[in-house]
Design a protein around this motif. Structure first.
Motif, PDB file in Angstrom:
ATOM      1  N   SER A  49       0.714  -1.419   0.069  1.00 51.17           N
ATOM      2  CA  SER A  49       0.517   0.207   0.531  1.00 51.17           C
ATOM      3  C   SER A  49       0.445   1.023   0.107  1.00 51.17           C
ATOM      4  N   ALA A  50       0.048   2.117  -0.384  1.00 48.11           N
ATOM      5  CA  ALA A  50       0.762   3.385  -0.811  1.00 48.11           C
ATOM      6  C   ALA A  50       0.641   4.326   0.481  1.00 48.11           C
ATOM      7  N   ALA A  51      -0.001   3.822   1.931  1.00 52.26           N
ATOM      8  CA  ALA A  51      -0.458   4.495   2.579  1.00 52.26           C
ATOM      9  C   ALA A  51      -1.152   3.651   3.106  1.00 52.26           C
ATOM     10  N   VAL A  52      -0.873   4.385   4.718  1.00 55.85           N
ATOM     11  CA  VAL A  52      -2.211   3.545   5.650  1.00 55.85           C
ATOM     12  C   VAL A  52      -2.517   4.915   6.508  1.00 55.85           C
ATOM     13  N   GLU A  53      -4.574   4.385   6.613  1.00 57.13           N
ATOM     14  CA  GLU A  53      -5.280   4.972   7.096  1.00 57.13           C
ATOM     15  C   GLU A  53      -5.562   4.586   8.676  1.00 57.13           C
ATOM     16  N   PHE A  54      -5.791   6.274   9.883  1.00 54.81           N
ATOM     17  CA  PHE A  54      -6.094   5.471  10.999  1.00 54.81           C
ATOM     18  C   PHE A  54      -7.717   6.079  11.214  1.00 54.81           C
ATOM     19  N   ARG A  55      -8.567   5.000  11.286  1.00 54.35           N
ATOM     20  CA  ARG A  55      -9.527   5.279  11.547  1.00 54.35           C
ATOM     21  C   ARG A  55     -10.225   5.634  12.950  1.00 54.35           C
ATOM     22  N   PHE A  56     -10.794   6.861  13.378  1.00 54.73           N
ATOM     23  CA  PHE A  56     -11.282   6.475  14.451  1.00 54.73           C
ATOM     24  C   PHE A  56     -12.597   6.969  15.249  1.00 54.73           C
ATOM     25  N   ARG A  57     -12.420   6.751  16.458  1.00 50.84           N
ATOM     26  CA  ARG A  57     -14.205   5.291  16.849  1.00 50.84           C
ATOM     27  C   ARG A  57     -15.042   7.614  16.080  1.00 50.84           C
ATOM     28  N   ASP A  58     -14.564   8.481  15.999  1.00 52.79           N
ATOM     29  CA  ASP A  58     -15.332   9.389  15.953  1.00 52.79           C
ATOM     30  C   ASP A  58     -16.143   9.601  14.867  1.00 52.79           C
ATOM     31  N   GLY A  59     -15.312   8.927  13.632  1.00 56.36           N
ATOM     32  CA  GLY A  59     -15.905   8.912  12.235  1.00 56.36           C
ATOM     33  C   GLY A  59     -14.794   9.665  10.907  1.00 56.36           C
ATOM     34  N   ASN A  60     -13.940  10.374  12.025  1.00 55.88           N
ATOM     35  CA  ASN A  60     -12.914  11.145  11.770  1.00 55.88           C
ATOM     36  C   ASN A  60     -11.385  10.101  10.906  1.00 55.88           C
ATOM     37  N   SER A  61     -10.534  10.060   9.619  1.00 59.57           N
ATOM     38  CA  SER A  61      -9.818   9.365   9.618  1.00 59.57           C
ATOM     39  C   SER A  61      -8.076  10.175   8.968  1.00 59.57           C
ATOM     40  N   MET A  62      -6.558   9.541   9.001  1.00 58.91           N
ATOM     41  CA  MET A  62      -6.101  10.368   9.043  1.00 58.91           C
ATOM     42  C   MET A  62      -5.523   9.372   8.550  1.00 58.91           C
ATOM     43  N   TRP A  63      -4.273  10.212   7.018  1.00 59.82           N
ATOM     44  CA  TRP A  63      -3.353   9.072   6.057  1.00 59.82           C
ATOM     45  C   TRP A  63      -2.577   8.936   6.528  1.00 59.82           C
ATOM     46  N   PHE A  64      -1.496   8.406   6.252  1.00 53.88           N
ATOM     47  CA  PHE A  64       0.462   8.459   6.481  1.00 53.88           C
ATOM     48  C   PHE A  64       0.999   8.018   5.450  1.00 53.88           C
ATOM     49  N   ARG A 124      -7.838   0.469  12.956  1.00 56.28           N
ATOM     50  CA  ARG A 124      -9.496   1.481  12.881  1.00 56.28           C
ATOM     51  C   ARG A 124      -9.319   0.921  14.878  1.00 56.28           C
ATOM     52  N   GLU A 125      -9.616   2.409  15.609  1.00 54.91           N
ATOM     53  CA  GLU A 125     -10.168   1.509  17.191  1.00 54.91           C
ATOM     54  C   GLU A 125     -11.832   1.661  16.892  1.00 54.91           C
ATOM     55  N   MET A 126     -11.856   0.633  17.795  1.00 56.04           N
ATOM     56  CA  MET A 126     -12.866  -0.452  18.014  1.00 56.04           C
ATOM     57  C   MET A 126     -13.956   0.162  19.197  1.00 56.04           C
ATOM     58  N   SER A 127     -14.789  -0.383  19.067  1.00 56.55           N
ATOM     59  CA  SER A 127     -15.891   0.082  20.321  1.00 56.55           C
ATOM     60  C   SER A 127     -15.468  -1.214  21.308  1.00 56.55           C
ATOM     61  N   ASP A 128     -16.346  -0.832  22.295  1.00 55.72           N
ATOM     62  CA  ASP A 128     -16.053  -1.623  23.562  1.00 55.72           C
ATOM     63  C   ASP A 128     -16.958  -3.360  23.173  1.00 55.72           C
ATOM     64  N   ASP A 129     -18.274  -3.315  22.707  1.00 53.93           N
ATOM     65  CA  ASP A 129     -18.673  -4.399  22.416  1.00 53.93           C
ATOM     66  C   ASP A 129     -17.719  -5.090  21.179  1.00 53.93           C
ATOM     67  N   GLU A 130     -16.870  -4.632  20.069  1.00 55.71           N
ATOM     68  CA  GLU A 130     -16.404  -5.512  18.938  1.00 55.71           C
ATOM     69  C   GLU A 130     -14.917  -5.851  19.875  1.00 55.71           C
ATOM     70  N   ILE A 131     -14.924  -4.670  21.209  1.00 57.52           N
ATOM     71  CA  ILE A 131     -12.781  -6.289  21.817  1.00 57.52           C
ATOM     72  C   ILE A 131     -13.860  -7.301  22.235  1.00 57.52           C
ATOM     73  N   ALA A 132     -14.892  -6.836  23.044  1.00 63.18           N
ATOM     74  CA  ALA A 132     -15.199  -7.849  23.621  1.00 63.18           C
ATOM     75  C   ALA A 132     -15.513  -9.378  22.671  1.00 63.18           C
ATOM     76  N   ALA A 133     -16.300  -8.903  21.896  1.00 60.12           N
ATOM     77  CA  ALA A 133     -16.472  -9.735  20.791  1.00 60.12           C
ATOM     78  C   ALA A 133     -15.311 -10.516  20.290  1.00 60.12           C
ATOM     79  N   VAL A 134     -14.096  -9.137  20.221  1.00 59.31           N
ATOM     80  CA  VAL A 134     -13.326 -10.603  19.491  1.00 59.31           C
ATOM     81  C   VAL A 134     -11.808 -11.277  20.696  1.00 59.31           C
ATOM     82  N   GLY A 135     -12.614 -10.768  21.871  1.00 63.10           N
ATOM     83  CA  GLY A 135     -11.482 -11.744  23.229  1.00 63.10           C
ATOM     84  C   GLY A 135     -10.657 -11.764  22.483  1.00 63.10           C
ATOM     85  N   ASP A 136      -9.487 -12.832  22.965  1.00 57.78           N
ATOM     86  CA  ASP A 136      -8.468 -12.990  23.250  1.00 57.78           C
ATOM     87  C   ASP A 136      -8.218 -13.605  21.844  1.00 57.78           C
ATOM     88  N   SER A 137      -9.010 -13.911  20.436  1.00 59.59           N
ATOM     89  CA  SER A 137      -8.641 -14.619  19.280  1.00 59.59           C
ATOM     90  C   SER A 137      -8.518 -14.076  18.588  1.00 59.59           C
TER      91      SER A 137
END
Length: 178
Positions: A49-64, A124-137
Motif C-alpha cells: 500500500s502507498a499509505a496507511v489510514e487511521f480510523r478513529f471512533r468519531d468517524g474521522n480518518s488520517m492517512w500517512f 481502526r479504533e474499536m468499540s467496547d462491544d467489538e473488543i469484547a466480541a473479539v476477546g483473545d481470538s
C-alpha cells in the motif's frame, strides 16, 4: 505470410482478455483486500500500500504515506509506536491487545507481515462491544493517538507522559557537556 490481424485479435486468440479487464483477471489474489475487526490488509504477498489510514471512533480518518514511516516499536504492554517523518515528526500510538497475533489463517499479523511489509491499508479504533466480541481470538485496537511534535525534547516529554516504556528504546542526545 504476414498476419493482418489486429493486436486485439491476437490477444483474443491467445486467450488473454484485453485492457484493464485482462490485467485484473490475471491476478488471482493480488490486489485483493481482506480484514479483521482491527485492520485491513492486502492479501497478495508482494502487494504494498502507498499509505496507511487511521480510523478513529468519531468517524474521522488520517492517512500517512509509508514512505515517511520511520522507526517503529512494539511493546506488548504499551502498544505500538509508529513514527512518521516530514517537516515535523508525528507519533502514532496504538494501544490494544494481541497486536502481533497472527490472524486465523496465520499468514498475516499487524506488525511483521502487515506494517513491516506495507500491506496494512487501515487500522481502526474499536468499540467496547467489538473488543469484547473479539476477546483473545485476535488483535483489538482500544485507542489510536496521533501527535505532532517539533523538537526532540517535546518527543521525550510526550513519550514520558503517554508511553514511558518506549523511552528505553528512544535515543537520547546529550543536552550539553557532561
Amino acid at each position: 505470410m504476414p498476419d493482418d490481424s489486429t493486436h486485439q485479435d491476437r490477444l483474443k486468440r491467445a486467450g488473454a482478455a484485453a485492457g484493464l479487464t485482462g490485467l485484473l483477471q490475471s491476478n488471482d489474489t493480488d490486489g485483493e483486500e481482506a480484514s479483521c475487526e482491527a485492520f485491513g490488509y492486502l492479501r497478495g504477498l508482494r502487494d504494498q500500500s502507498a499509505a496507511v489510514e487511521f480510523r478513529f471512533r468519531d468517524g474521522n480518518s488520517m492517512w500517512f504515506p509509508y514512505r515517511s514511516m520511520g522507526p517503529w516499536q512494539y511493546n506488548p504492554s504499551e502498544g505500538l509506536l509508529l513514527q512518521f517523518n516530514s517537516d515535523v515528526v508525528h507519533f502514532v500510538l496504538i494501544k490494544g491487545s494481541n497486536l502481533a497475533k497472527p490472524l486465523g489463517e496465520g499468514a498475516i499479523n499487524l506488525t511483521h507481515a502487515g506494517l513491516q511489509r506495507h500491506r496494512v491499508l487501515w487500522i481502526r479504533e474499536m468499540s467496547d462491544d467489538e473488543i469484547a466480541a473479539v476477546g483473545d481470538s485476535g488483535p483489538t485496537i482500544d485507542t489510536i493517538e496521533v501527535v505532532e511534535l517539533e523538537s526532540h525534547a517535546a518527543r521525550r516529554e510526550w513519550l514520558s507522559q503517554h508511553a514511558p516504556a518506549f523511552l528505553r528504546g528512544y535515543s537520547v542526545r546529550p543536552e550539553g557537556p557532561s
